[in-house]
Design an enzyme around this catalytic site. Structure first.
Site, PDB file in Angstrom:
ATOM      1  N   THR A 154      -5.979  73.138  54.525  1.00 34.56           N
ATOM      2  CA  THR A 154      -7.177  73.188  54.573  1.00 34.56           C
ATOM      3  C   THR A 154      -7.720  74.902  54.264  1.00 34.56           C
ATOM      4  OG1 THR A 154      -7.647  71.486  56.239  1.00 34.56           O
ATOM      5  CG2 THR A 154      -9.742  72.790  55.626  1.00 34.56           C
ATOM      6  N   ARG A 182      -9.798  57.785  53.560  1.00 35.52           N
ATOM      7  CA  ARG A 182      -9.592  58.475  54.947  1.00 35.52           C
ATOM      8  C   ARG A 182     -10.768  59.499  54.954  1.00 35.52           C
ATOM      9  NH1 ARG A 182      -7.279  63.719  56.019  1.00 35.52           N
ATOM     10  NH2 ARG A 182      -6.759  63.924  58.030  1.00 35.52           N
ATOM     11  N   SER A 184     -11.530  63.051  56.556  1.00 33.48           N
ATOM     12  CA  SER A 184     -10.813  64.322  57.219  1.00 33.48           C
ATOM     13  C   SER A 184     -11.958  65.134  58.136  1.00 33.48           C
ATOM     14  CB  SER A 184     -10.368  65.417  56.297  1.00 33.48           C
ATOM     15  OG  SER A 184     -11.499  66.207  55.553  1.00 33.48           O
ATOM     16  N   ASP A 185     -11.523  66.052  58.953  1.00 35.52           N
ATOM     17  CA  ASP A 185     -12.506  66.588  59.816  1.00 35.52           C
ATOM     18  C   ASP A 185     -13.329  67.550  59.088  1.00 35.52           C
ATOM     19  OD1 ASP A 185     -11.396  69.925  60.453  1.00 35.52           O
ATOM     20  OD2 ASP A 185      -9.700  68.279  59.375  1.00 35.52           O
ATOM     21  N   THR A 203      -8.584  73.847  60.955  1.00 35.82           N
ATOM     22  CA  THR A 203      -7.629  73.339  59.985  1.00 35.82           C
ATOM     23  C   THR A 203      -6.505  72.616  60.676  1.00 35.82           C
ATOM     24  OG1 THR A 203      -6.172  73.973  57.977  1.00 35.82           O
ATOM     25  CG2 THR A 203      -6.138  75.390  59.791  1.00 35.82           C
ATOM     26  N   GLY A 204      -5.897  71.727  60.133  1.00 34.89           N
ATOM     27  CA  GLY A 204      -4.657  71.216  60.939  1.00 34.89           C
ATOM     28  C   GLY A 204      -4.898  69.611  60.665  1.00 34.89           C
ATOM     29  N   GLY A 206      -6.374  66.204  60.781  1.00 30.32           N
ATOM     30  CA  GLY A 206      -7.976  65.852  60.734  1.00 30.32           C
ATOM     31  C   GLY A 206      -8.284  65.232  62.043  1.00 30.32           C
TER      32      GLY A 206
END
Length: 280
Positions: A154, A182, A184-185, A203-204, A206
């Site tokens: 991200t 899907r 993501s965050d 980031t990482g 989600g």
């Protein structure tokens, strides 16, 4: 005036020393350009500008270089939030635009400020965003070989401007090989959140970030009087209970900058006009 940016984790498919140096140099260059831009622009405009530069760099998993989903299609997400107005706008699973962050920014003026899928693309097309394929050969090669980078890519930016106003923007090309649809965050307040006290980009993985409500927790705790460092530590301790994989960058209203990751190594750079800090 200060700025901090991140480019995901140093855990993409290519983890060579050459790529590490390239990412360090790119982040430093983008942080400098964004800080220069911040001199005569708001934090809100600056975070969008900085993230667009990250989207334009194939080293990072956003915009150009985004991951390919399990059906062979690239779908991207991005959001931006103004700390002063506390309004967020974003796009989820948008296809065939060069800079999703600019579409997210454009949506800020709309009543319906978060759009997904075909609706997001239709809006972009109707508002002057040209069709653009963000696929690069490396991502197609990874897809065909079914290489999964773990979903840790991200990009994001947090800035505070000369008036003390905060803003944040975050963009992602997905985790790669995910089920189409899907979420993501990055286009949620779990991964991208700001108010007048603090702004955070994550980031990482989600799903971990959403489960932990990471960005929202940090900002809320700072708003309630907790020091930025302590808000990070408490939130990341809670992330440990689910063995969460995440990193975050932040600036508070006093100009304090902080970053933390749960596993090595989030790639980031910050600049305050005099000093750079760059991941090692």
């Amino acid at each position: 005036m200060k700025i901090i940016i991140h480019g995901g984790f140093f855990s993409e498919s290519d983890q060579s020393h050459e790529v590490k140096v390239a990412k360090q140099n790119s982040l430093k260059n983008i942080a400098q350009k964004a800080f220069d831009y911040l001199q005569s622009n708001s934090a809100f405009d600056t975070v969008a500008y900085a993230v667009s530069l990250l989207e334009d760099d194939a080293l990072f998993n956003a915009g150009i270089g985004s991951q390919i989903q399990s059906d062979g299609i690239i779908r991207m997400s991005a959001a931006i939030m103004d700390g002063e107005t506390q309004k967020l706008s974003g796009v989820i699973n948008i296809q065939d635009v060069k800079n999703p962050v600019f579409v997210a920014k454009d949506l800020m003026k709309e009543e319906d400020r978060v759009l997904g899928g075909s609706g997001a693309k239709k809006y972009a097309s109707e508002h002057g965003f040209e069709d653009f394929s963000t696929e690069i050969p490396q991502r197609r090669k990874e897809y065909e070989a079914k290489i999964n980078n773990g979903g840790k890519g991200t990009v994001g930016c947090v800035a505070i401007d000369k008036d003390g106003k905060l803003a944040v923007a975050t963009s992602t090309g997905g985790k790669g090989f995910e089920i189409p649809g899907r979420i993501s965050d990055s286009a949620t307040v779990a991964g991208n959140y700001a108010n007048s006290f603090c702004a955070v980009s994550c980031t990482g993985v989600g799903e971990d970030i959403v489960s932990n409500a990471t960005a929202t927790k940090i900002v809320t705790r700072v708003t309630d009087g907790m020091k930025l460092k302590d808000a990070f530590h408490k939130t990341f301790e809670e992330l440990k209970t689910i063995d969460g994989f995440a990193g975050a960058i932040a600036i508070d209203k006093d100009g304090s900058i902080y970053h933390q990751d749960s596993y090595p190594t989030m790639v980031f750079a910050s600049f305050d006009g005099e000093n750079f800090e760059i991941f090692n």
